[in-house]
Design an enzyme around this catalytic site. Structure first.
Site, short mmCIF file in Angstrom:
data_model
loop_
_atom_site.label_atom_id
_atom_site.label_comp_id
_atom_site.label_asym_id
_atom_site.label_seq_id
_atom_site.Cartn_x
_atom_site.Cartn_y
_atom_site.Cartn_z
CG ASP A 289 36.72 35.45 42.86
OD1 ASP A 289 35.30 35.68 43.34
OD2 ASP A 289 36.96 35.19 42.08
CE LYS B 144 31.89 41.84 39.32
NZ LYS B 144 32.43 41.61 37.97
CB CYS C 248 38.79 39.08 34.04
SG CYS C 248 38.98 40.72 33.49
N1 PMP Z 1 36.42 36.45 40.70
C1 PMP Z 1 35.14 36.84 40.01
C2 PMP Z 1 34.24 35.53 39.75
C3 PMP Z 1 34.64 37.83 38.87
O1 PMP Z 1 33.54 37.86 38.47
C4 PMP Z 1 34.70 39.21 39.61
C5 PMP Z 1 34.47 40.91 38.73
N2 PMP Z 1 34.48 41.06 37.25
C6 PMP Z 1 36.49 39.35 40.65
C7 PMP Z 1 36.76 38.34 41.26
C8 PMP Z 1 36.77 40.56 40.48
O2 PMP Z 1 36.10 41.35 40.87
P1 PMP Z 1 36.27 43.26 41.59
O3 PMP Z 1 37.02 43.41 40.04
O4 PMP Z 1 35.02 43.84 41.44
O5 PMP Z 1 37.99 42.70 42.05
#
Ligand code: PMP
Length: 424
Positions: free
Chosen positions: A218, A244, A382
């Protein structure tokens, strides 16, 4: 040459960084940084949630809608061919950005979340069976937990979790011990969105591959901060989100090794992912198109391509050096705030500063700072299991980007003094 062709050849505005990394010049590339919030200059310290967008990305997307918009891969007319070229050029930019061997290894998706779900529901569903194991780490974002839990529920496989220490570093020995003969997949963050920890992906890949497990990384929080090289990392899959890394929302990338993507069934059915359709039988297209059902986010992909150009102009190493300087400054400045505890103190980390203040709820911190024009994140980010690991319900999080400055940190520290005055 037609007017349209001439205008399409006008190169986008470039950032002049010939004199080296000048953060003031970098800031000028981001129009939103000139905004005021409640009459105060915006101090944006929430780049880990989403980064701001440079003018070059905004221009590339406007240009697409103003001059190039048509559906890709379908028409024979001028604009459709042009849109297809631009969309595929963006794919090639991602390939170079990740140092992937083949352009077919780059699948455009909505973002990291969709990339991970795609792998879980294709490779996962066909290669993970009852009694098998999927290994993640204790510092994962929900989007690298829940898709694997769903897969485990569907298949009867088990989710295993590699622990971390109090500084927020992965316990590699424990991780190694947890990779067993039934481990099919190891899914781990390159960089933690809460702790900033940079994980030793190459080593994790070696350990996993030695036992025949695939590795998904990820990369949502790594892409804006590190030079990426999927071949050097050796991973099987790499997921990232455009928003991001100074690109737009709604677009991201799944990198997958070609032979793996070729063996995977489709994720969603629809247009573009097929070779031929009859009511009796449908033949699927080859990767990456097999995984891009429906009209894709064309402007998004083009905006992501412009973000990659932007990152290239700044230089990954120059961005990292700048951010590390601001990070060290921030770590020292925050350590001097009475009652403040930093969460995530791994030696190898990016500019993500999670913290708690004795007796003050993170939401109160965020609310007071907001009135000062300072944007930080508060909550569980999250990553509820990670919060539980630290015995916390929430933290405050300041996160840096290529435009962050020591003055931003000074403003944060002044804001925190105000928070303490109000709540203590
Ligand atoms: N993995 C990590 C480490 C993240 O920081 C995030 C976004 N906060 C995600 C996955 C998910 O990314 P997205 O919401 O852009 O799909």
């Amino acid at each position: 040459m037609s007017n349209l062709e001439t205008s399409l050849q006008t190169p986008p505005k470039r950032l002049d960084l010939t004199a080296g990394y000048d953060v003031e010049r970098v800031r000028q590339a981001f129009p939103i940084l000139a905004e005021t919030i409640y009459g105060k200059p915006l101090i944006y310290l929430d780049s880990a949630a989403t980064s701001q967008k440079p003018q070059a990305v905004i221009d590339a997307m406007s240009r697409f809608f103003l001059k190039e918009n048509a559906n890709v891969h379908r028409g024979v007319h001028f604009l459709s061919v042009r849109a297809t070229e631009e969309y595929e050029k963006a794919r090639a930019k991602v390939q170079r950005f990740l140092n992937a061997e083949h352009v077919e290894e780059i699948v455009f998706v909505r973002g990291t979340t969709e990339a991970i779900n795609l792998v879980a529901q294709t490779l996962g569903k066909t290669q993970v069976h009852a009694g098998d194991e999927v290994l993640i780490s204790a510092m994962e974002h929900h989007s690298n937990i829940v898709p694997w839990q769903m897969l485990c529920e569907q298949t009867g496989a088990h989710l295993r979790v590699a622990p971390i220490d109090d500084a927020g570093e992965l316990l590699l020995d424990e991780l190694e011990r947890l990779i067993g003969p039934r481990t099919r997949l190891v899914a781990v963050a390159h960089v933690s969105n809460v702790l900033g920890t940079i994980n030793p992906i190459q080593r994790i890949v070696e350990l996993a591959h030695a036992r025949g497990a695939r590795v998904l990384v990820d990369g949502a929080q790594a892409a804006p901060h590190l030079r990426l090289d999927v071949r050097a990392l050796g991973c099987d899959f790499y997921a990232l989100s455009g928003h991001k890394m100074y690109g737009p929302t709604g677009v991201g990338v799944l990198y997958g090794r070609r032979e793996l993507l070729e063996a995977m069934p489709p994720y969603q059915g629809g247009g573009d992912m097929i070779l031929s359709v009859s009511f009796e039988k449908t033949l699927y297209n080859k990767p990456p198109y097999r995984f891009e059902a429906g009209t894709p986010n064309m402007a998004g992909a083009i905006g992501l391509g412009a973000a990659i150009d932007f990152l290239g102009e700044l230089g990954a190493e120059a961005i990292a050096a700048h951010e590390q300087t601001v990070l060290s400054y921030a770590q020292q400045a925050l350590a001097a705030v009475p009652g403040l505890r930093l969460i995530g103190t791994a030696p190898e980390k990016v500019g993500v500063l999670s913290f708690v203040l004795d007796g003050i709820h993170p939401h109160d911190i965020g609310t007071v700072l907001d009135r000062e024009g300072i944007a930080i994140r508060t909550g569980h980010h999250c990553a509820q299991p990670l919060m539980q690991r630290f015995g916390l319900a929430a933290t405050a999080r300041a996160s840096l980007g290529c435009y962050s400055t020591e003055q931003d940190i000074d403003a944060l520290v002044t804001g925190l003094a105000k928070v303490r005055e109000l709540f203590q």
